[in-house]
Design a protein around this motif. Structure first.
Motif, PDB file in Angstrom:
ATOM      1  N   UNK A   1     -11.348  12.345  28.347  1.00 35.05           N
ATOM      2  CA  UNK A   1     -11.253  11.544  29.573  1.00 35.05           C
ATOM      3  C   UNK A   1      -9.912  10.836  29.731  1.00 35.05           C
ATOM      4  N   UNK A   2      -8.924  11.248  28.937  1.00 39.25           N
ATOM      5  CA  UNK A   2      -7.621  10.586  29.022  1.00 39.25           C
ATOM      6  C   UNK A   2      -6.485  11.584  29.254  1.00 39.25           C
ATOM      7  N   UNK A   3      -6.843  12.836  29.572  1.00 40.82           N
ATOM      8  CA  UNK A   3      -5.868  13.799  30.090  1.00 40.82           C
ATOM      9  C   UNK A   3      -6.122  13.880  31.585  1.00 40.82           C
ATOM     10  N   UNK A   4      -5.165  13.389  32.356  1.00 40.72           N
ATOM     11  CA  UNK A   4      -5.332  13.314  33.805  1.00 40.72           C
ATOM     12  C   UNK A   4      -4.497  14.398  34.474  1.00 40.72           C
ATOM     13  N   UNK A   5      -5.150  15.224  35.271  1.00 44.57           N
ATOM     14  CA  UNK A   5      -4.477  16.323  35.971  1.00 44.57           C
ATOM     15  C   UNK A   5      -4.481  15.956  37.445  1.00 44.57           C
ATOM     16  N   UNK A   6      -3.307  15.562  37.944  1.00 49.39           N
ATOM     17  CA  UNK A   6      -3.222  14.877  39.231  1.00 49.39           C
ATOM     18  C   UNK A   6      -2.301  15.620  40.195  1.00 49.39           C
ATOM     19  N   UNK A   7      -2.851  16.309  41.206  1.00 53.44           N
ATOM     20  CA  UNK A   7      -2.001  16.982  42.204  1.00 53.44           C
ATOM     21  C   UNK A   7      -1.165  15.941  42.963  1.00 53.44           C
ATOM     22  N   UNK A   8       0.089  16.281  43.182  1.00 58.20           N
ATOM     23  CA  UNK A   8       0.960  15.308  43.834  1.00 58.20           C
ATOM     24  C   UNK A   8       2.149  16.032  44.462  1.00 58.20           C
ATOM     25  N   UNK A   9       2.500  15.622  45.698  1.00 55.11           N
ATOM     26  CA  UNK A   9       3.683  16.141  46.393  1.00 55.11           C
ATOM     27  C   UNK A   9       4.753  15.060  46.426  1.00 55.11           C
ATOM     28  N   UNK A  10       5.963  15.453  46.122  1.00 58.01           N
ATOM     29  CA  UNK A  10       7.072  14.502  46.005  1.00 58.01           C
ATOM     30  C   UNK A  10       7.242  13.692  47.283  1.00 58.01           C
ATOM     31  N   UNK A  11       7.470  12.387  47.105  1.00 55.95           N
ATOM     32  CA  UNK A  11       7.745  11.467  48.208  1.00 55.95           C
ATOM     33  C   UNK A  11       9.164  10.928  48.073  1.00 55.95           C
ATOM     34  N   UNK A  12       9.812  10.738  49.214  1.00 53.34           N
ATOM     35  CA  UNK A  12      11.220  10.355  49.221  1.00 53.34           C
ATOM     36  C   UNK A  12      11.522   9.027  48.583  1.00 53.34           C
ATOM     37  N   UNK A  13      10.558   8.108  48.582  1.00 50.98           N
ATOM     38  CA  UNK A  13      10.843   6.772  48.055  1.00 50.98           C
ATOM     39  C   UNK A  13      11.244   6.802  46.577  1.00 50.98           C
ATOM     40  N   UNK A  14      10.663   7.734  45.817  1.00 54.68           N
ATOM     41  CA  UNK A  14      10.950   7.745  44.378  1.00 54.68           C
ATOM     42  C   UNK A  14      12.343   8.289  44.099  1.00 54.68           C
ATOM     43  N   UNK A  15      12.782   9.221  44.922  1.00 56.97           N
ATOM     44  CA  UNK A  15      14.174   9.652  44.862  1.00 56.97           C
ATOM     45  C   UNK A  15      15.074   8.478  45.240  1.00 56.97           C
ATOM     46  N   UNK A  16      14.632   7.698  46.234  1.00 56.53           N
ATOM     47  CA  UNK A  16      15.403   6.538  46.664  1.00 56.53           C
ATOM     48  C   UNK A  16      15.519   5.473  45.595  1.00 56.53           C
ATOM     49  N   UNK A  17      14.420   5.173  44.927  1.00 57.94           N
ATOM     50  CA  UNK A  17      14.456   4.142  43.887  1.00 57.94           C
ATOM     51  C   UNK A  17      15.366   4.552  42.725  1.00 57.94           C
ATOM     52  N   UNK A  18      15.260   5.818  42.322  1.00 56.51           N
ATOM     53  CA  UNK A  18      16.113   6.290  41.226  1.00 56.51           C
ATOM     54  C   UNK A  18      17.584   6.306  41.655  1.00 56.51           C
ATOM     55  N   UNK A  19      17.824   6.718  42.902  1.00 54.51           N
ATOM     56  CA  UNK A  19      19.189   6.697  43.406  1.00 54.51           C
ATOM     57  C   UNK A  19      19.747   5.287  43.495  1.00 54.51           C
ATOM     58  N   UNK A  20      18.889   4.333  43.888  1.00 56.50           N
ATOM     59  CA  UNK A  20      19.330   2.945  44.013  1.00 56.50           C
ATOM     60  C   UNK A  20      19.860   2.411  42.691  1.00 56.50           C
ATOM     61  N   UNK A  21      19.165   2.770  41.610  1.00 56.17           N
ATOM     62  CA  UNK A  21      19.587   2.267  40.302  1.00 56.17           C
ATOM     63  C   UNK A  21      21.019   2.681  39.979  1.00 56.17           C
TER      64      UNK A  21
END
Length: 263
Positions: free
Chosen positions: A212-232
């Protein structure tokens, strides 16, 4: 390079076309102003400029007010990565502003984990995050990151480099890595995020010992996370060389390639 090239940037544009999602965001310092994410059957070359224009309009910012660009350099779709990188370099050159390349898998890992926390009452301790993008024939674009439930606002920390790997070999490698760690240093949960559907069965091979601690999570990339990493990077005055910034066209290791040829 003049002094304006290295000063901390205030507003910038972030874009990624390495996955099925066309992800764009506009940032002010480290705060999100706007974000547009579309899934256009990977026809990103047609939609990128209208989506960028939409994101800028929603942020109330003109391109002449953008002081830096962050772009996803993959790994991912060969054709897709080139679209964003070419656009980013062209805009940076035309507007005399810096550009930084960001790992698309790093953004995928951060966004996938953040979108999944609620589905698994973020257990205290270290969580391992494994972003996946399907690369066909049992292969995935992937990496390994670590994150802490106690510091959810921080980006995951890289443990293994981006690469294209055979999924079965990759899962075996992760299992071996965990087995070599002292009990107190092992992750409390393992997350597979991104294009997980085709590889879920293989991922579940890690479940023994992680019930119950292996999580398989479908996800499509969102621009905000590229933005946060770029901001740094942009806020610290960093910039990549405009002429040498290229997509991350990763390759299988020789051993994995030989194994694949034998199939």
């Amino acid at each position: 390079m003049n002094n304006n090239d290295t000063k901390p940037q205030q507003r910038f544009l972030a874009l990624d076309t390495s996955t099925a999602s066309l992800a764009v965001s506009v940032m002010e310092k480290d705060k999100l102003l706007s974000e547009v994410n579309t899934n256009a059957d990977r026809n990103h070359s047609v939609h990128l400029h209208p989506v960028m224009a939409q994101a800028l309009a929603e942020a109330g910012v003109g391109m002449d007010q953008i002081e830096g660009i962050a772009v996803g350099i993959g790994p991912g779709s060969y054709t897709g990565i080139r679209i964003a990188v070419t656009a980013a370099k062209t805009l940076a050159w035309a507007n005399h502003i810096p550009v930084v390349g960001i790992s698309s898998l790093h953004a995928l890992a951060w966004g996938g984990l953040e979108s999944g926390w609620d589905s698994a009452s973020a257990e205290k301790g270290t969580h391992w995050v494994i972003p996946l993008l399907d690369a066909r024939r049992g292969q995935v674009y992937t990496a390994l990151f670590a994150a802490s439930a106690e510091r959810q606002e921080e980006a995951p920390v890289r443990i293994e480099a981006d690469g294209i790997r055979l999924m079965q070999t990759w899962v075996n490698t992760i299992a071996q890595r965990i087995s070599r760690l002292p009990e107190e240093e092992r992750p409390v949960c393992i997350w597979f995020v991104g294009e997980v559907d085709l590889h879920a069965e293989t991922a579940r091979q890690l479940e023994p010992g992680f019930e119950n601690r292996v999580h398989i999570h479908p996800y499509s990339l969102e621009g905000r996370w590229m933005g946060y990493l770029g901001a740094a990077r942009l806020l610290s005055g960093e910039a990549d060389d405009l002429h040498t910034l290229i997509p991350n066209y990763t390759q299988l290791s020789e051993a994995e390639a030989n194994l694949l040829r034998k199939r």
